[in-house]
Scaffold this motif. Structure first.
Motif, PDB file in Angstrom:
ATOM      1  N   ALA A 101      50.832 -43.434   3.513  1.00 27.65           N
ATOM      2  CA  ALA A 101      49.421 -43.291   2.660  1.00 27.65           C
ATOM      3  C   ALA A 101      48.844 -42.160   2.943  1.00 27.65           C
ATOM      4  CB  ALA A 101      48.746 -44.565   3.044  1.00 27.65           C
ATOM      5  N   LYS A 102      47.903 -41.475   1.814  1.00 30.05           N
ATOM      6  CA  LYS A 102      47.001 -40.766   1.908  1.00 30.05           C
ATOM      7  C   LYS A 102      45.638 -41.166   1.392  1.00 30.05           C
ATOM      8  CE  LYS A 102      46.320 -36.079   1.214  1.00 30.05           C
ATOM      9  NZ  LYS A 102      46.486 -34.486   0.681  1.00 30.05           N
ATOM     10  N   THR A 103      44.668 -41.251   2.012  1.00 32.55           N
ATOM     11  CA  THR A 103      43.186 -41.727   1.473  1.00 32.55           C
ATOM     12  C   THR A 103      42.233 -40.710   1.544  1.00 32.55           C
ATOM     13  OG1 THR A 103      43.936 -43.709   2.817  1.00 32.55           O
ATOM     14  CG2 THR A 103      41.674 -43.430   2.128  1.00 32.55           C
ATOM     15  N   ALA A 104      41.413 -40.846   0.292  1.00 35.15           N
ATOM     16  CA  ALA A 104      40.220 -40.102   0.244  1.00 35.15           C
ATOM     17  C   ALA A 104      38.977 -40.887  -0.224  1.00 35.15           C
ATOM     18  CB  ALA A 104      40.262 -39.127  -0.902  1.00 35.15           C
ATOM     19  N   ILE A 105      37.911 -40.878   0.641  1.00 36.93           N
ATOM     20  CA  ILE A 105      36.890 -41.878   0.045  1.00 36.93           C
ATOM     21  C   ILE A 105      35.595 -40.899   0.198  1.00 36.93           C
ATOM     22  CG2 ILE A 105      35.293 -43.681   1.021  1.00 36.93           C
ATOM     23  CD1 ILE A 105      37.883 -44.519   2.766  1.00 36.93           C
ATOM     24  N   THR A 106      34.590 -41.296  -0.733  1.00 41.58           N
ATOM     25  CA  THR A 106      33.536 -40.525  -0.971  1.00 41.58           C
ATOM     26  C   THR A 106      32.434 -41.817  -1.502  1.00 41.58           C
ATOM     27  OG1 THR A 106      34.205 -38.432  -1.978  1.00 41.58           O
ATOM     28  CG2 THR A 106      32.056 -38.997  -2.324  1.00 41.58           C
ATOM     29  N   HIS A 107      31.553 -41.859  -0.515  1.00 43.56           N
ATOM     30  CA  HIS A 107      30.343 -42.725  -0.960  1.00 43.56           C
ATOM     31  C   HIS A 107      29.137 -42.214  -1.032  1.00 43.56           C
ATOM     32  CE1 HIS A 107      27.950 -46.525  -0.406  1.00 43.56           C
ATOM     33  NE2 HIS A 107      28.942 -47.251  -0.244  1.00 43.56           N
ATOM     34  N   ARG A 108      28.348 -42.522  -2.143  1.00 47.13           N
ATOM     35  CA  ARG A 108      27.318 -41.799  -2.442  1.00 47.13           C
ATOM     36  C   ARG A 108      25.849 -42.463  -1.809  1.00 47.13           C
ATOM     37  NH1 ARG A 108      24.714 -41.143  -8.684  1.00 47.13           N
ATOM     38  NH2 ARG A 108      22.877 -39.909  -8.149  1.00 47.13           N
ATOM     39  N   ILE A 109      24.908 -41.925  -1.477  1.00 55.08           N
ATOM     40  CA  ILE A 109      23.685 -42.267  -0.990  1.00 55.08           C
ATOM     41  C   ILE A 109      22.362 -41.696  -1.916  1.00 55.08           C
ATOM     42  CG2 ILE A 109      24.415 -42.617   1.436  1.00 55.08           C
ATOM     43  CD1 ILE A 109      22.831 -40.026   2.237  1.00 55.08           C
ATOM     44  N   GLY A 110      21.415 -42.214  -1.702  1.00 49.85           N
ATOM     45  CA  GLY A 110      20.297 -41.854  -2.548  1.00 49.85           C
ATOM     46  C   GLY A 110      20.029 -43.070  -3.609  1.00 49.85           C
ATOM     47  N   ASN A 113      35.106 -38.741  -9.776  1.00 45.66           N
ATOM     48  CA  ASN A 113      35.997 -39.632  -9.297  1.00 45.66           C
ATOM     49  C   ASN A 113      37.453 -38.572  -9.334  1.00 45.66           C
ATOM     50  OD1 ASN A 113      34.467 -41.947  -9.221  1.00 45.66           O
ATOM     51  ND2 ASN A 113      34.505 -41.856 -11.474  1.00 45.66           N
ATOM     52  N   GLN A 114      37.636 -37.743 -10.395  1.00 42.65           N
ATOM     53  CA  GLN A 114      38.978 -37.175 -10.470  1.00 42.65           C
ATOM     54  C   GLN A 114      39.187 -36.195  -9.402  1.00 42.65           C
ATOM     55  OE1 GLN A 114      41.326 -37.767 -12.969  1.00 42.65           O
ATOM     56  NE2 GLN A 114      42.550 -36.744 -11.226  1.00 42.65           N
ATOM     57  N   ASN A 115      38.162 -35.987  -8.863  1.00 45.38           N
ATOM     58  CA  ASN A 115      38.146 -34.876  -7.669  1.00 45.38           C
ATOM     59  C   ASN A 115      38.870 -35.656  -6.346  1.00 45.38           C
ATOM     60  OD1 ASN A 115      36.951 -34.004  -4.913  1.00 45.38           O
ATOM     61  ND2 ASN A 115      37.053 -32.084  -6.283  1.00 45.38           N
ATOM     62  N   VAL A 116      38.152 -37.079  -6.222  1.00 43.60           N
ATOM     63  CA  VAL A 116      38.760 -37.825  -5.110  1.00 43.60           C
ATOM     64  C   VAL A 116      40.307 -38.066  -5.397  1.00 43.60           C
ATOM     65  CG1 VAL A 116      38.251 -40.132  -4.017  1.00 43.60           C
ATOM     66  CG2 VAL A 116      36.325 -38.792  -4.905  1.00 43.60           C
ATOM     67  N   ILE A 117      40.729 -38.518  -6.428  1.00 43.71           N
ATOM     68  CA  ILE A 117      42.016 -38.710  -6.828  1.00 43.71           C
ATOM     69  C   ILE A 117      42.833 -37.586  -6.485  1.00 43.71           C
ATOM     70  CG2 ILE A 117      43.600 -39.336  -8.885  1.00 43.71           C
ATOM     71  CD1 ILE A 117      41.177 -40.901  -9.839  1.00 43.71           C
ATOM     72  N   ASP A 118      42.522 -36.418  -6.785  1.00 43.36           N
ATOM     73  CA  ASP A 118      43.312 -35.190  -6.953  1.00 43.36           C
ATOM     74  C   ASP A 118      43.401 -34.856  -5.404  1.00 43.36           C
ATOM     75  OD1 ASP A 118      43.104 -34.746  -9.453  1.00 43.36           O
ATOM     76  OD2 ASP A 118      41.959 -33.306  -9.650  1.00 43.36           O
ATOM     77  N   GLN A 119      42.680 -35.392  -4.300  1.00 46.82           N
ATOM     78  CA  GLN A 119      42.848 -34.922  -3.084  1.00 46.82           C
ATOM     79  C   GLN A 119      44.159 -35.984  -2.387  1.00 46.82           C
ATOM     80  OE1 GLN A 119      39.313 -34.493  -0.666  1.00 46.82           O
ATOM     81  NE2 GLN A 119      38.298 -35.402  -2.424  1.00 46.82           N
ATOM     82  N   VAL A 120      44.589 -36.866  -3.158  1.00 45.62           N
ATOM     83  CA  VAL A 120      45.612 -37.758  -2.607  1.00 45.62           C
ATOM     84  C   VAL A 120      46.917 -37.679  -3.365  1.00 45.62           C
ATOM     85  CG1 VAL A 120      43.863 -39.525  -1.465  1.00 45.62           C
ATOM     86  CG2 VAL A 120      45.071 -39.898  -3.689  1.00 45.62           C
ATOM     87  N   ILE A 121      46.974 -36.910  -4.495  1.00 43.29           N
ATOM     88  CA  ILE A 121      48.196 -36.783  -4.983  1.00 43.29           C
ATOM     89  C   ILE A 121      48.993 -35.919  -4.420  1.00 43.29           C
ATOM     90  CG2 ILE A 121      48.953 -36.021  -7.409  1.00 43.29           C
ATOM     91  CD1 ILE A 121      46.603 -37.188  -8.678  1.00 43.29           C
ATOM     92  N   HIS A 122      50.289 -36.261  -4.377  1.00 45.69           N
ATOM     93  CA  HIS A 122      51.308 -35.105  -3.570  1.00 45.69           C
ATOM     94  C   HIS A 122      52.760 -35.663  -4.184  1.00 45.69           C
ATOM     95  CE1 HIS A 122      52.594 -38.122  -0.726  1.00 45.69           C
ATOM     96  NE2 HIS A 122      51.323 -38.647  -0.782  1.00 45.69           N
ATOM     97  N   HIS A 123      53.707 -34.770  -4.031  1.00 51.61           N
ATOM     98  CA  HIS A 123      55.155 -34.999  -4.571  1.00 51.61           C
ATOM     99  C   HIS A 123      55.816 -36.383  -4.323  1.00 51.61           C
ATOM    100  CE1 HIS A 123      55.828 -32.963  -0.590  1.00 51.61           C
ATOM    101  NE2 HIS A 123      57.176 -33.366  -1.066  1.00 51.61           N
ATOM    102  N   ASN A 124      55.310 -37.023  -2.995  1.00 48.10           N
ATOM    103  CA  ASN A 124      56.028 -38.199  -2.582  1.00 48.10           C
ATOM    104  C   ASN A 124      55.146 -39.526  -3.061  1.00 48.10           C
ATOM    105  OD1 ASN A 124      58.476 -37.264  -1.619  1.00 48.10           O
ATOM    106  ND2 ASN A 124      57.243 -36.724   0.328  1.00 48.10           N
ATOM    107  N   ALA A 125      54.052 -39.253  -3.807  1.00 41.69           N
ATOM    108  CA  ALA A 125      53.350 -40.216  -4.089  1.00 41.69           C
ATOM    109  C   ALA A 125      53.809 -40.819  -5.309  1.00 41.69           C
ATOM    110  CB  ALA A 125      51.619 -39.858  -4.342  1.00 41.69           C
TER     111      ALA A 125
END
Length: 153
Positions: free
Chosen positions: A74-83, A13-25
């Protein structure tokens, strides 16, 4: 890691969050979808998710583009798991950053609803009294006699 990803591994989860954090967020909204035990009056043992991965990732990217059109900063990151997922496992993580919280909340909600509408992901729900394929995540089409065609694990 890609912004829009289908994964066979547990989601960081933290990796997904880290992908959208930036200085204007000024806000980051996160949705974490987990496997619940009860679906109505049916007790779930586990879920199996399958997807047509190349198309699913393209559709996740499309959702990101739609969000950018509706909320230009907006900046978006999405990860969906399968299995195979157990009770309380994370099935999907969505992170959206925007300058203000209102837009982040709206965009995050938009993302999960669009995933359920357009992303080719199917789930097999294993209940204590049987199992059922759900043709899409909104549950509007089921496959009681078997899984849908053109899926990958």
């Amino acid at each position: 890691m890609k912004l829009f990803n289908i994964s066979t591994e547990p989601i960081d989860n933290q990796n997904v969050i880290d992908q959208v954090i930036h200085h204007n967020a000024g806000a980051v909204s996160v949705f974490i979808g987990t496997v619940r035990e009860m679906t109505g009056d049916k007790q779930t043992k586990l879920l199996e998710y399958e997807a047509y991965v190349p198309m699913a990732e393209k559709q996740l990217e499309k959702i990101g583009q739609e969000i950018e059109e509706k909320w230009p900063s907006a900046k978006t990151a999405i990860t969906h798991r399968i299995g195979t997922l157990q009770i309380s496992d994370v099935a999907v993580t969505i992170a959206v950053s925007t300058p203000h919280r209102h837009e982040a909340f709206e965009a995050c909600r938009y993302a999960i609803e669009r995933i359920k509408e357009i992303v080719p992901i199917w789930k097999k729900e294993h209940y204590t009294d049987g199992e059922e394929w759900i043709g899409n995540q909104k549950g509007t089409q089921s496959y009681p006699s078997g899984r849908p065609e053109r899926v990958e694990k």
